[in-house]
Design a protein around this motif. Sequence first.
Motif: not given
Length: 174
Positions: A18, A30-32, A43, A58, A64, A70-72, A83
Amino acid sequence: MEWPIPMLKPKAPTYMMYLTSSESGNLYFTSEEEGGNPEDGGIYYSNFEDGDYGDIQRMREEINSGKMIAHSYIAPDESYMIFDGEKPSGFGDSDLYISFNKDGIWTKAYNLGQSINTAQTEMAPSVSPDGKYLFFHRGFEIQGENGDSEWLGNIYWVDFRTVKETIERNISSN
């Protein structure tokens, strides 16, 4: 005519999804962290400088905090970000939030309110190029007879100018 070969740049520690970009070319997605749980994702961003993307970073706790952040959507001028996520201030499974960029510092995230967020899941925001309309997904999960789950939902839209002005006015009065 041959299609160009896609390039992987920048490279996220685990996954990247995204993606949204600003007028300056900065990327938000979006990640981790490596070895993290999906609900701890968040994000991230990578600034475009001197013709290349910088290190992935990050976003801070103003963005966060909570679960499933997610989904910014980043405004073209990076003046705000919308988001979705699960936070104690939410009205349902996942709500839409906005944070404003004030001289390079992101404000705490503000819930877009009950006129947009419901007991269902609101997610995947996007704003029209003219800044007038906010589009988002609203849906819910159902369980099938065999135990499988399925998501159902629709795309909704609202006059974003009114929503944004109301939140900015409420921030100024506090």
